[in-house]
Design a protein around this motif. Structure first.
Motif, PDB file in Angstrom:
ATOM      1  N   GLY A  70     -19.511  -4.642 -40.392  1.00 55.95           N
ATOM      2  CA  GLY A  70     -18.582  -3.840 -39.614  1.00 55.95           C
ATOM      3  C   GLY A  70     -18.661  -4.149 -38.124  1.00 55.95           C
ATOM      4  O   GLY A  70     -19.500  -4.944 -37.678  1.00 55.95           O
ATOM      5  N   LYS A  71     -17.821  -3.476 -37.359  1.00 54.43           N
ATOM      6  CA  LYS A  71     -17.787  -3.701 -35.911  1.00 54.43           C
ATOM      7  C   LYS A  71     -19.046  -3.225 -35.215  1.00 54.43           C
ATOM      8  O   LYS A  71     -19.296  -3.595 -34.052  1.00 54.43           O
ATOM      9  N   ALA A  77     -20.533  -6.677 -32.565  1.00 57.74           N
ATOM     10  CA  ALA A  77     -20.267  -5.905 -31.348  1.00 57.74           C
ATOM     11  C   ALA A  77     -20.342  -6.800 -30.121  1.00 57.74           C
ATOM     12  O   ALA A  77     -19.505  -6.703 -29.207  1.00 57.74           O
ATOM     13  N   ALA A  78     -21.322  -7.693 -30.081  1.00 55.72           N
ATOM     14  CA  ALA A  78     -21.456  -8.607 -28.945  1.00 55.72           C
ATOM     15  C   ALA A  78     -20.266  -9.554 -28.860  1.00 55.72           C
ATOM     16  O   ALA A  78     -19.767  -9.854 -27.765  1.00 55.72           O
ATOM     17  N   ALA A  79     -19.802 -10.025 -30.006  1.00 54.20           N
ATOM     18  CA  ALA A  79     -18.651 -10.939 -30.016  1.00 54.20           C
ATOM     19  C   ALA A  79     -17.378 -10.238 -29.556  1.00 54.20           C
ATOM     20  O   ALA A  79     -16.601 -10.779 -28.758  1.00 54.20           O
ATOM     21  N   LEU A  80     -17.173  -9.019 -30.061  1.00 55.49           N
ATOM     22  CA  LEU A  80     -15.965  -8.273 -29.687  1.00 55.49           C
ATOM     23  C   LEU A  80     -15.974  -7.883 -28.210  1.00 55.49           C
ATOM     24  O   LEU A  80     -14.909  -7.731 -27.591  1.00 55.49           O
ATOM     25  N   ALA A  81     -17.153  -7.718 -27.652  1.00 52.18           N
ATOM     26  CA  ALA A  81     -17.260  -7.318 -26.246  1.00 52.18           C
ATOM     27  C   ALA A  81     -17.107  -8.494 -25.285  1.00 52.18           C
ATOM     28  O   ALA A  81     -16.969  -8.287 -24.082  1.00 52.18           O
ATOM     29  N   TYR A  88     -12.770 -13.594 -35.879  1.00 52.13           N
ATOM     30  CA  TYR A  88     -11.985 -13.507 -37.105  1.00 52.13           C
ATOM     31  C   TYR A  88     -12.876 -12.964 -38.215  1.00 52.13           C
ATOM     32  O   TYR A  88     -14.043 -13.346 -38.309  1.00 52.13           O
ATOM     33  N   TRP A  89     -12.319 -12.108 -39.048  1.00 51.96           N
ATOM     34  CA  TRP A  89     -13.004 -11.821 -40.298  1.00 51.96           C
ATOM     35  C   TRP A  89     -12.719 -12.971 -41.264  1.00 51.96           C
ATOM     36  O   TRP A  89     -11.729 -13.692 -41.126  1.00 51.96           O
ATOM     37  N   TYR A  90     -13.607 -13.150 -42.220  1.00 46.80           N
ATOM     38  CA  TYR A  90     -13.573 -14.299 -43.134  1.00 46.80           C
ATOM     39  C   TYR A  90     -12.187 -14.565 -43.717  1.00 46.80           C
ATOM     40  O   TYR A  90     -11.641 -15.669 -43.600  1.00 46.80           O
ATOM     41  N   ASN A  91     -11.592 -13.559 -44.356  1.00 45.90           N
ATOM     42  CA  ASN A  91     -10.301 -13.792 -45.013  1.00 45.90           C
ATOM     43  C   ASN A  91      -9.190 -13.994 -43.994  1.00 45.90           C
ATOM     44  O   ASN A  91      -8.214 -14.718 -44.262  1.00 45.90           O
TER      45      ASN A  91
END
Length: 437
Positions: A70-71, A77-81, A88-91
């Protein structure tokens, strides 16, 4: 551009990491330190695998996140920030990657991994073909035209894909921790079917698939009359199977294969139908079927003296029934010992009687307890391994230990059929070591 995979040892994640590596990308990933069979292909490519750590996220990179994260995961969290990082999520990433190739998705409750592997073997004899299989295997030739993708319905993940073509192997309720009921499950496949662009190949013996609405031509395959591609004159035994492929009332070709079991018959016929749709000649398709070398954890056979060890991913009552039947067909004179380790509490509770019925078809049924980190999904899930054990005929509870391996050895000679989506193969490895010494 560099790629970091959070949860790189996941079956699909490992395969996708291998594909991007084959494309010349810089790839690394993180996961738990415990050995998982999917890491073999990663280590063969010298792809670095690190412990989870937010420091793994670097500026200007791309992060692909496994679907079980999850986020709030520290790396995610570090990537989203980080505004310089693409996430990207896998799918989601796969949905974009499909657009670069003639895309073929393989979906269904049962058989999608094997069908993907078989179809990759067949199509690779013609056009250059990449593939992603849910056994941790992925490959993308530099000049690839086709891309075959195993497409999982869990939490409707396969709805991220809009393929040119698709094979749908069957519909049978699964993933009860997400889907409300069979109608909900069918609705996911209905939406997936609506996203196929050019052609669908479906298992015509399935009670639900023909009733879905497809925006493209459909081709059916199966054993029953009325299918476009039909297997007739089927026989099987210790040395494998053979059958004739009938199309429009005419026998196209005779097929002989080393494998056994109705699931492999269905999967090979589905691959035959798709390859025919894409223009391959019958004789070339058979050559591709015969070149198939198998995939990880799908009826993988090792014979050690008078004993046979079979490793399989089966984790649904129908799959267990089919695997026991296949083992008996190939080794009719041997005792079959079925071993099963459950993965999800919700699946065992919903299918408890089905699991017991299937396991009791073996000469001896043995179960292992849930993984230590598994938890009931909610307060309505009360099942335990003892509930399954109590429904077995002379059932036995073992664990992954030298003591259990010794007990198994004493029960031989036999066919030992290890079945689970979890790490039951570790017990197989211990037994193999004992039998080999």
């Amino acid at each position: 551009m560099s790629f970091h995979f959070t949860g790189i040892k996941g079956t699909g994640m490992a395969a996708l990491a291998e594909i991007l590596y084959d494309q010349g990308k810089e790839v690394q990933g993180s996961d738990i330190e415990k050995y998982i069979f999917t890491e073999d292909g990663l280590r063969d490519r010298n792809i670095p695998i690190y412990p989870f750590d937010p420091e793994n996220i670097h500026d200007n990179g791309t992060v692909i996140v496994g679907l079980s994260f999850g986020k709030d995961h520290p790396e995610v969290a570090a990537a989203l920030a980080n505004p310089s990082v693409k996430v990207y999520w896998y799918n989601e990433y796969l949905g974009h990657l499909l657009e670069d190739y003639t895309s073929i998705c393989v979906a269904g409750c049962h058989g999608k991994s094997t069908t993907t592997g078989i179809l990759a073997s067949v199509l690779s004899l013609g056009d250059s073909t990449g593939f992603l299989i849910g056994d941790g295997h992925g490959h993308m030739p530099e000049d690839a035209k086709n891309f075959i993708l195993e497409s999982c319905e869990f939490k409707r993940h396969f709805l991220a894909y809009h393929p040119d073509y698709a094979i749908i192997t069957n519909i049978e309720l699964d993933h009860m921790d997400y889907y409300k009921d069979l109608d909900d499950y069918i609705s996911a496949f209905a939406q997936f079917a609506s996203q196929i662009k050019k052609g669908a190949v479906i298992f015509g013996d399935d009670p639900y698939l023909k009733d879905l609405d497809y925006p493209c031509p459909i081709i059916t395959y199966g054993l029953e009359e009325g299918n476009d591609y039909r297997a007739i004159n089927f026989v099987q035994g210790h040395d494998g199977m053979e059958y004739d492929v009938e199309h429009d009332g005419k026998i196209l070709v005779h097929v002989t294969l080393d494998e056994v079991g109705y699931p492999f018959l269905w999967d090979s016929l589905g691959a035959f139908a798709m390859a025919s749709l894409l223009g391959m000649k019958p004789e070339a398709i058979v050559e591709g079927l015969q070149a198939y070398k198998g995939i990880n954890r799908r009826f993988v056979i090792e014979e050690i003296g008078e004993n046979v060890l079979i490793d399989d991913y089966a984790h649904h009552p129908t799959a267990i029934h089919n695997m026991i039947a296949a083992a008996k067909a190939k080794y009719p004179d041997k005792k079959v010992i079925a071993l099963y380790k459950p993965d999800r509490y919700s699946r065992l509770q919903y299918f408890l009687d089905g699991f017991a019925k299937s396991l009791n078809e073996a000469d001896q049924a043995i179960v292992l307890d849930f993984p230590a980190n598994a938890r009931p999904e909610d307060e309505t899930i009360t099942v335990t391994i003892d509930d399954l054990l109590n429904k077995l005929n002379d059932g036995m509870l073992l664990d992954i230990s030298e003591e259990s391996a010794k007990k198994l050895e004493e029960m031989g000679p036999a066919v030992y059929l290890f079945m689970s989506s979890k790490d039951i193969y570790l017990l197989r490895d211990k037994l193999k070591n004992n039998l080999s010494n």
